[in-house]
Design an enzyme around this catalytic site. Structure first.
Site, PDB file in Angstrom:
ATOM      1  N   GLU A 132      17.010  54.672 -29.455  1.00  0.00           N
ATOM      2  CA  GLU A 132      18.139  53.856 -29.876  1.00  0.00           C
ATOM      3  C   GLU A 132      17.691  52.432 -30.213  1.00  0.00           C
ATOM      4  OE1 GLU A 132      20.879  55.223 -30.474  1.00  0.00           O
ATOM      5  OE2 GLU A 132      21.659  56.493 -28.878  1.00  0.00           O
ATOM      6  N   HIS A 160      18.686  55.275 -35.433  1.00  0.00           N
ATOM      7  CA  HIS A 160      17.809  55.856 -34.417  1.00  0.00           C
ATOM      8  C   HIS A 160      17.056  57.069 -34.948  1.00  0.00           C
ATOM      9  CE1 HIS A 160      21.323  58.566 -33.064  1.00  0.00           C
ATOM     10  NE2 HIS A 160      20.346  59.414 -33.312  1.00  0.00           N
ATOM     11  N   ASP A 187      13.635  65.971 -28.605  1.00  0.00           N
ATOM     12  CA  ASP A 187      14.440  65.453 -27.515  1.00  0.00           C
ATOM     13  C   ASP A 187      15.308  66.523 -26.877  1.00  0.00           C
ATOM     14  OD1 ASP A 187      16.189  65.752 -29.706  1.00  0.00           O
ATOM     15  OD2 ASP A 187      16.185  63.607 -30.135  1.00  0.00           O
ATOM     16  N   ASN A 207      23.026  54.605 -36.615  1.00  0.00           N
ATOM     17  CA  ASN A 207      22.571  53.276 -36.177  1.00  0.00           C
ATOM     18  C   ASN A 207      21.073  53.098 -36.368  1.00  0.00           C
ATOM     19  OD1 ASN A 207      21.541  54.899 -34.166  1.00  0.00           O
ATOM     20  ND2 ASN A 207      22.566  53.833 -32.463  1.00  0.00           N
TER      21      ASN A 207
END
Length: 239
Positions: free
Chosen positions: A141, A136, A67, A134
């Site tokens: 996400e 991810h 990314d 979280n």
């Protein structure tokens, strides 16, 4: 799924580096999917050490990164292109022409271009991942569906908050990023995840001992036929 328990961050980093080194030894021109963030830095340091000792050769290795922040140029000191040069590429004998990080400035055309890069390489042999608090992976996400190819994503406030320590303030943290999709990650022939620290313990528990759900993107890795989690004692403390 295999879980390798390490005592601490250094032991986790060494264990993960050994798996990557074995991949390079078995297939010198392998395609490595690489990750950024604090979790893999120790792994990269071990790989650099072995390269300098003449024990590991990166000359034929090809790489694709997960990314990049939208809007950051490759020379921005918080871009992931800069991170990779600083933490790995500038310190080993890899050919920079064989390294790929998504462009943060090409616009939406970048998604199709980057997917084609992966296809032209014949897919990813080993994908290295960290784990977001979280759940991810990459910048995929929590959502109501699993993503497919490379796409632009709006970063959650929790992700921006976790990354603000690298910027002057939360206002400087980009709001969007380009990331490989979950499909790209799942199609890698082997997936290796590193997780360290008590702040990752809940995410580890939900991702690998809870239901498979796009609300916890990493949970899809329960279906991968060759997935390895290398985690330290703190990250595994809730199991």
């Amino acid at each position: 799924m295999r879980i390798i328990k390490a005592k601490d961050y250094d032991a986790m980093s060494a264990a993960a580096a050994r798996i990557i080194a074995a991949q390079i030894a078995l297939k010198p021109d392998c395609v490595l999917g690489l990750a950024t963030g604090s979790s893999p830095v120790g792994t990269y340091k071990k790989l650099i050490e072995w390269n300098h000792a003449g024990e590991l050769d990166f000359s034929a290795v090809r790489s694709v990164n997960l990314d990049e922040y939208a809007g950051l140029t490759p020379d921005h000191d918080q871009s992931y292109a800069y991170f990779m040069r600083h933490n790995l590429f500038d310190h080993v004998n890899i050919d920079l022409k064989n390294t790929n990080v998504p462009s943060g400035i090409n616009g939406d055309d970048e998604c199709a271009r980057y997917d084609q890069v992966i296809r032209d390489f014949g897919g990813i042999d080993l994908q290295l991942l960290g784990l977001g608090v979280n759940g991810h992976i990459g910048f995929n996400e929590p959502d109501d569906h699993f993503s497919l190819g490379t796409h632009k994503v709006t970063l959650t406030e929790s992700t921006r908050e976790a990354n603000k320590r690298f910027f002057a303030s939360i206002d400087d943290v980009p709001t969007h990023a380009y990331t490989m999709g979950v499909r790209d990650i799942l199609q890698a022939r082997r997936v290796l995840m590193v997780a360290s620290g008590a702040n990752k313990a809940q995410a580890v528990k939900e991702a690998f001992f809870g239901p498979v759900t796009p609300n916890v993107p990493a949970s899809i890795l329960q279906y991968h036929p060759d997935f390895i989690l290398v985690a330290d004692e703190e990250a595994l403390s809730l199991l």
